[in-house]
Scaffold this motif. Sequence first.
Motif, PDB file in Angstrom:
ATOM      1  N   SER A  71       0.862  -1.187   0.000  1.00 12.51           N
ATOM      2  CA  SER A  71       0.000   0.000   0.000  1.00 12.51           C
ATOM      3  C   SER A  71       0.893   1.229   0.000  1.00 12.51           C
ATOM      4  CB  SER A  71      -0.893  -0.004   1.245  1.00 12.51           C
ATOM      5  OG  SER A  71      -1.688   1.163   1.280  1.00 12.51           O
ATOM      6  N   THR A  72       0.602   2.175  -0.873  1.00  9.96           N
ATOM      7  CA  THR A  72       1.468   3.351  -0.981  1.00  9.96           C
ATOM      8  C   THR A  72       1.231   4.376   0.120  1.00  9.96           C
ATOM      9  OG1 THR A  72      -0.105   4.284  -2.578  1.00  9.96           O
ATOM     10  CG2 THR A  72       1.838   3.154  -3.475  1.00  9.96           C
ATOM     11  N   ALA A  73       0.190   4.178   0.936  1.00 11.37           N
ATOM     12  CA  ALA A  73      -0.079   5.074   2.059  1.00 11.37           C
ATOM     13  C   ALA A  73      -0.964   4.371   3.074  1.00 11.37           C
ATOM     14  CB  ALA A  73      -0.743   6.370   1.573  1.00 11.37           C
ATOM     15  N   ASP A  74      -1.056   4.935   4.271  1.00 10.55           N
ATOM     16  CA  ASP A  74      -1.965   4.394   5.284  1.00 10.55           C
ATOM     17  C   ASP A  74      -3.404   4.468   4.772  1.00 10.55           C
ATOM     18  OD1 ASP A  74       0.358   4.399   6.718  1.00 10.55           O
ATOM     19  OD2 ASP A  74      -0.334   5.735   8.306  1.00 10.55           O
ATOM     20  N   GLY A  75      -4.238   3.525   5.179  1.00  9.29           N
ATOM     21  CA  GLY A  75      -5.640   3.593   4.770  1.00  9.29           C
ATOM     22  C   GLY A  75      -6.427   2.373   5.194  1.00  9.29           C
ATOM     23  N   THR A  76      -7.645   2.261   4.639  1.00  5.44           N
ATOM     24  CA  THR A  76      -8.543   1.140   4.925  1.00  5.44           C
ATOM     25  C   THR A  76      -8.907   0.439   3.627  1.00  5.44           C
ATOM     26  OG1 THR A  76      -9.473   2.315   6.822  1.00  5.44           O
ATOM     27  CG2 THR A  76     -10.767   0.487   5.930  1.00  5.44           C
ATOM     28  N   VAL A  77      -8.825  -0.885   3.622  1.00  2.00           N
ATOM     29  CA  VAL A  77      -9.178  -1.667   2.431  1.00  2.00           C
ATOM     30  C   VAL A  77     -10.693  -1.599   2.237  1.00  2.00           C
ATOM     31  CG1 VAL A  77      -9.174  -3.958   1.375  1.00  2.00           C
ATOM     32  CG2 VAL A  77      -7.211  -3.211   2.757  1.00  2.00           C
ATOM     33  N   ILE A  78     -11.113  -1.068   1.093  1.00  2.00           N
ATOM     34  CA  ILE A  78     -12.552  -0.983   0.814  1.00  2.00           C
ATOM     35  C   ILE A  78     -12.981  -2.017  -0.227  1.00  2.00           C
ATOM     36  CG2 ILE A  78     -12.774   1.433   1.489  1.00  2.00           C
ATOM     37  CD1 ILE A  78     -12.678   2.194  -1.478  1.00  2.00           C
ATOM     38  N   ALA A  79     -12.009  -2.719  -0.825  1.00  2.00           N
ATOM     39  CA  ALA A  79     -12.332  -3.822  -1.746  1.00  2.00           C
ATOM     40  C   ALA A  79     -11.142  -4.757  -1.830  1.00  2.00           C
ATOM     41  CB  ALA A  79     -12.691  -3.293  -3.129  1.00  2.00           C
ATOM     42  N   SER A  80     -11.408  -6.044  -1.694  1.00  3.39           N
ATOM     43  CA  SER A  80     -10.411  -7.093  -1.915  1.00  3.39           C
ATOM     44  C   SER A  80     -11.174  -8.207  -2.611  1.00  3.39           C
ATOM     45  CB  SER A  80      -9.806  -7.567  -0.589  1.00  3.39           C
ATOM     46  OG  SER A  80      -8.885  -8.613  -0.815  1.00  3.39           O
ATOM     47  N   SER A  81     -11.071  -8.237  -3.958  1.00  2.00           N
ATOM     48  CA  SER A  81     -12.001  -9.079  -4.708  1.00  2.00           C
ATOM     49  C   SER A  81     -11.396  -9.515  -6.041  1.00  2.00           C
ATOM     50  CB  SER A  81     -13.301  -8.301  -4.929  1.00  2.00           C
ATOM     51  OG  SER A  81     -14.298  -9.136  -5.473  1.00  2.00           O
ATOM     52  N   TYR A  82     -12.289 -10.016  -6.926  1.00  2.00           N
ATOM     53  CA  TYR A  82     -11.876 -10.490  -8.249  1.00  2.00           C
ATOM     54  C   TYR A  82     -12.932 -10.115  -9.273  1.00  2.00           C
ATOM     55  CZ  TYR A  82     -10.538 -13.570 -12.090  1.00  2.00           C
ATOM     56  OH  TYR A  82     -10.165 -14.052 -13.315  1.00  2.00           O
ATOM     57  N   THR A  83     -12.488  -9.606 -10.413  1.00  2.00           N
ATOM     58  CA  THR A  83     -13.376  -9.439 -11.572  1.00  2.00           C
ATOM     59  C   THR A  83     -12.633  -9.949 -12.801  1.00  2.00           C
ATOM     60  OG1 THR A  83     -12.608  -7.212 -12.159  1.00  2.00           O
ATOM     61  CG2 THR A  83     -14.418  -7.357 -10.549  1.00  2.00           C
ATOM     62  N   SER A  84     -13.381 -10.204 -13.866  1.00  2.00           N
ATOM     63  CA  SER A  84     -12.755 -10.762 -15.074  1.00  2.00           C
ATOM     64  C   SER A  84     -11.761  -9.792 -15.702  1.00  2.00           C
ATOM     65  CB  SER A  84     -13.835 -11.124 -16.098  1.00  2.00           C
ATOM     66  OG  SER A  84     -14.615  -9.985 -16.428  1.00  2.00           O
ATOM     67  N   GLY A  85     -11.982  -8.491 -15.528  1.00  2.00           N
ATOM     68  CA  GLY A  85     -11.055  -7.510 -16.090  1.00  2.00           C
ATOM     69  C   GLY A  85      -9.887  -7.211 -15.176  1.00  2.00           C
ATOM     70  N   ASN A  86     -10.196  -6.952 -13.890  1.00  2.00           N
ATOM     71  CA  ASN A  86      -9.152  -6.562 -12.934  1.00  2.00           C
ATOM     72  C   ASN A  86      -8.353  -7.755 -12.408  1.00  2.00           C
ATOM     73  OD1 ASN A  86     -10.115  -3.959 -13.167  1.00  2.00           O
ATOM     74  ND2 ASN A  86     -11.263  -4.020 -11.241  1.00  2.00           N
ATOM     75  N   GLY A  87      -8.918  -8.945 -12.514  1.00  2.00           N
ATOM     76  CA  GLY A  87      -8.291 -10.083 -11.855  1.00  2.00           C
ATOM     77  C   GLY A  87      -8.417  -9.902 -10.348  1.00  2.00           C
ATOM     78  N   ASN A  88      -7.473 -10.437  -9.600  1.00  2.00           N
ATOM     79  CA  ASN A  88      -7.432 -10.189  -8.157  1.00  2.00           C
ATOM     80  C   ASN A  88      -6.986  -8.744  -7.929  1.00  2.00           C
ATOM     81  OD1 ASN A  88      -8.091 -12.753  -6.893  1.00  2.00           O
ATOM     82  ND2 ASN A  88      -6.195 -13.517  -7.814  1.00  2.00           N
ATOM     83  N   TYR A  89      -7.767  -8.000  -7.175  1.00  5.60           N
ATOM     84  CA  TYR A  89      -7.419  -6.592  -6.973  1.00  5.60           C
ATOM     85  C   TYR A  89      -7.748  -6.157  -5.542  1.00  5.60           C
ATOM     86  CZ  TYR A  89     -12.329  -5.139  -7.109  1.00  5.60           C
ATOM     87  OH  TYR A  89     -13.666  -4.973  -6.820  1.00  5.60           O
ATOM     88  N   VAL A  90      -7.099  -5.066  -5.135  1.00  6.29           N
ATOM     89  CA  VAL A  90      -7.324  -4.461  -3.813  1.00  6.29           C
ATOM     90  C   VAL A  90      -7.483  -2.960  -4.008  1.00  6.29           C
ATOM     91  CG1 VAL A  90      -6.253  -3.912  -1.576  1.00  6.29           C
ATOM     92  CG2 VAL A  90      -6.063  -6.225  -2.522  1.00  6.29           C
TER      93      VAL A  90
END
Length: 413
Positions: free
Chosen positions: A297-316
């Motif tokens: 993570s490039t900065a402090d924060g809160t994960v608002i999505a940790s999922s998978y889509t056909s375009g993004n693949g695994n993404y956060v």
Amino acid sequence: MKKLKKFSYLILILLAVTACNDDVKDEAINKNMAKVKAPPVVKEYGFVLNDFEVVVDTIARGDFFGSILDKQGVSPGKVHEISEKVKDTFNPARIIAGKKYIILKDKDSAQTPKFFIYENDKINYTVVNLNEPAAYKAKRPVTIKKREISGVITSSLSEAMQNQGLSNLLVYELSNIYQWSIDFFKLQKGDQFKMVYEEKYIDDTIFAGIENVEAAVFKHSGRPFYAFNYETDSITGKANFYDEEAKALQSFFLKAPLNYSRISSRYTKRRFHPVQKRWKAHLGTDYAAATGTPIVSTADGTVIASSYTSGNGNYVKVRHNSKYTTQYLHMTKRNVRNGQRVKQGDIIGYVGSTGLATGPHVCYRFWVNGRQVDPYRQNLPTAKHIENEHKEAYFATIDELKQRLDSIPYQEI
């Protein structure tokens, strides 16, 4: 009668000579015993090792606490008793392959195991009393030594350190200090650096790592970047690096979400998509890297999505505050969950090529006030600088360090 007297004299003379010879023999034996020196006393882990039969070994893959002690004649029932009584201090189920252990046994014919010593790392160890089950943690004696170094870049920072026989840990230290201000993939031949730091040694001889970097200067493209380690919070002991003008080196955002080999595609409103074979906007920056490279993570924060889509693949996706949000695509594996709080530099996943991707990379996307933008064109915030009322104390603290740095000659190619 005379003959008897002569015989008596002979007996006395023989006794005197025999006694004299015995004295000479005793003296010779004593001299030889004096020549045989007693073995040196070896003290380690809080024990005099000479008092024990000592077994030194390394935990192999498949070993467990019970199997190790079983080889030394400790019954399963006794192992269970020990494990139950020491588990709050030493968890036998968590011993790690490759770690060193020592068993101290009685020197008698039974050679009963008395202590089990587990090296957690080079400095920290745990002692388990096997006779009266109990455990405690301890540290080996550590000496801190101050060092000064100077180096010059010929091809890479790693090579510069190796050329001087220095630890690669210093590469990490410098990279960590300057990660917000210097792109270490764009170092130039002739760039120079100097450091004042402290090293840890066990028993004054065994290198055990870097204790602390007090100050550094990195001359990149002819410009010196100073860094001074300064404690800004005496309660928590928190310290950060600041330059010679009391400005923080740390930025709110890292320059990149990983150690990348190259930028394979930048943010653009028009790019020919390599998978979809058509022109479209590419609202992210692609960093090419090997599969499995950690993504942070490039900065402090809160994960608002940790999922998978056909375009993004695994993404956060991470929300940093009400203004900034970042997203990281095409991971081979995600390392965080929705709602999790992350700090700058925390590993959130690993490089892959899931979704619409032709090769391993991470697509890094950046939002400002809900609008996707090019992070390289943003005037991003830095960490908090030292406040005016504390600058006098800061300058007084770093004055001697700066003089010391400046007195170290730069290395030349």
